[in-house]
Every structure is written in C-alpha cells, then in structure tokens.
Scaffold this active site. Structure first.
Site, short mmCIF file in Angstrom:
data_model
loop_
_atom_site.label_atom_id
_atom_site.label_comp_id
_atom_site.label_asym_id
_atom_site.label_seq_id
_atom_site.Cartn_x
_atom_site.Cartn_y
_atom_site.Cartn_z
N CYS A 171 0.86 -1.18 0.00
CA CYS A 171 0.00 0.00 0.00
C CYS A 171 0.90 1.23 0.00
CB CYS A 171 -0.98 -0.01 1.17
SG CYS A 171 -0.25 0.15 2.81
N CYS A 214 -1.51 1.99 -4.12
CA CYS A 214 -0.23 2.63 -4.42
C CYS A 214 -0.14 3.08 -5.86
CB CYS A 214 0.96 1.74 -4.05
SG CYS A 214 0.88 0.05 -4.66
N CYS A 217 3.20 1.25 -7.80
CA CYS A 217 3.29 -0.19 -7.54
C CYS A 217 4.20 -0.85 -8.57
CB CYS A 217 1.91 -0.83 -7.60
SG CYS A 217 0.86 -0.44 -6.18
#
Length: 218
Positions: free
Chosen positions: A92, A166, A170
């Site tokens: 996250c 995210c 990510c």
C-alpha cells in the site's frame, strides 16, 4: 562497498547491536551468501530506516529484520533456496495500515504454510495506532511491525502481489500474479472507522488463502 552508514556517528550500543545482527545473519545464511553481501544488505537496510526512525535504539533490530527478509527473497530469486512455500506480498502507500492488517491476517491464517511480506511506496514512520487497536480486537498483534519499502528482489520473490492504493508507484515484474484491492485508506481514521476496513481485508485475505495456500493435512 559504498554506504551512507557512517560508523563514527553510531553509539557504542548501536555498533554492538549491528555487529550482533551481522553475526546472526552470517550464521543463518552460511553457505548461501558471503559476508560482503550480508553486510551490504544490512548497511542498506540500516540506511533505509535511519532517516525516518522515531526511536533510534530500534534501528539495528529493524535493519536486521529487513535485511533478513531481503536476503531470503534474493535466495529464492537466485535459486539458492529450497523453500517452496508460496510467498504473498501486500503493498500500500505507507505500509502503515492496509498492508499491515492484511499481513497480520495472512500470517495468522497460514502459520508456517506460507510466507507473507508487506511494503509501501512511501513508508511512514510507524504503524497506524487505530489499525493496531482494530487488529487487537480480533486477537492479532501487529504492534511489532514497522513500515518499510519494497525492493526489487522482494517483489520478484513473491508469487502473488496484492496492491492497495499505491497506483502507478506499484512495481510490476513479469510472471507475478497481481491483484488490486480497492480498500479505503485508514490513515487518520478512528478505530470505529477502521473496523469495516479491517473486516473487508479479512474477507479478502481468507479468500486468497483458500485459493493459494494448501490446507494442512488432516
């Protein structure tokens, strides 16, 4: 070996703690990695937390724990490990709420049948107290966890990568299973507000475990 770890800025206790950490890792990875690799990962891990640590006395311990995770991941990526357990990585933004709660449920549900890790795109300084309290209500203690980033070897070692907010930050590597869970960020929320988030995470983790992790033989 280049590192921003300036040894002359460390206290005697920190020197001793880091020496102990290096010895612990050397014993654990004896025959897998040499001293130079182990020290490089330990120093890099120390540097990662030094800039945002709240309690400096914990730095050597955090560095050892993170270096251990990274070395285990590297061993798997390079084929130096015989551990065939599935690895799930929860990501996250701050690694302070959603991914920590998901990891807590995953670890509680799988025991030693799987490996769970977590990370954040911009790690915070501490795990969200409301998330800690909400998880404690269901008997899971995540108070000993700490926000940390992800690294390439950790992502590459994962069989499944679960992302929660995210976005473009990510990481994406070929061959990994990716899932994006649309779950609200518990940052700055009260425990009352975090409970529904916790329960949704638990539901999703249970479904993931049922699909990915072999059941214990009767």
């Amino acid at each position: 070996m280049t590192s921003t770890w300036h040894r002359d800025t460390l206290s005697i206790d920190q020197h001793l703690a880091l020496t102990t950490a290096a010895n612990n890792l050397a014993r654990e990875f004896d025959g897998t990695f040499g001293a130079e690799t182990i020290e490089r990962f330990l120093h890099a891990s120390y540097d990662e937390f030094a800039g945002r640590a709240v309690v400096l006395n914990y730095l050597p311990l955090l560095a050892e724990r993170f270096a251990r995770q990274r070395l285990r991941a590297l061993a798997k990526v390079e084929g130096r490990s015989s551990d065939s357990r599935p690895v799930v990585l929860f990501l996250c933004t701050h690694n302070a709420g959603r991914s920590q709660m998901a990891l807590g449920f995953f670890t509680a549900l799988t025991g030693d049948r799987a490996i769970g890790w977590s990370g954040g795109s911009t790690p915070g300084s501490a795990v969200n107290p409301a998330a800690i309290a909400a998880m404690a209500e269901v008997g899971i203690d995540i108070s000993g966890e700490f926000p940390k980033p992800w690294t390439d070897e950790v992502v590459q070692a994962a069989d499944a990568v679960i992302t929660m907010g995210c976005g473009d930050a990510c990481p994406v590597f070929p061959g990994r299973r990716y899932e994006e869970w649309a779950i609200a960020d518990p940052d700055a929320l009260t425990v009352d507000d975090v409970r529904p988030i916790r329960d949704e995470i638990e539901r999703r983790v249970r479904a993931l475990v049922a699909e990915l992790v072999p059941a214990t033989p009767a």
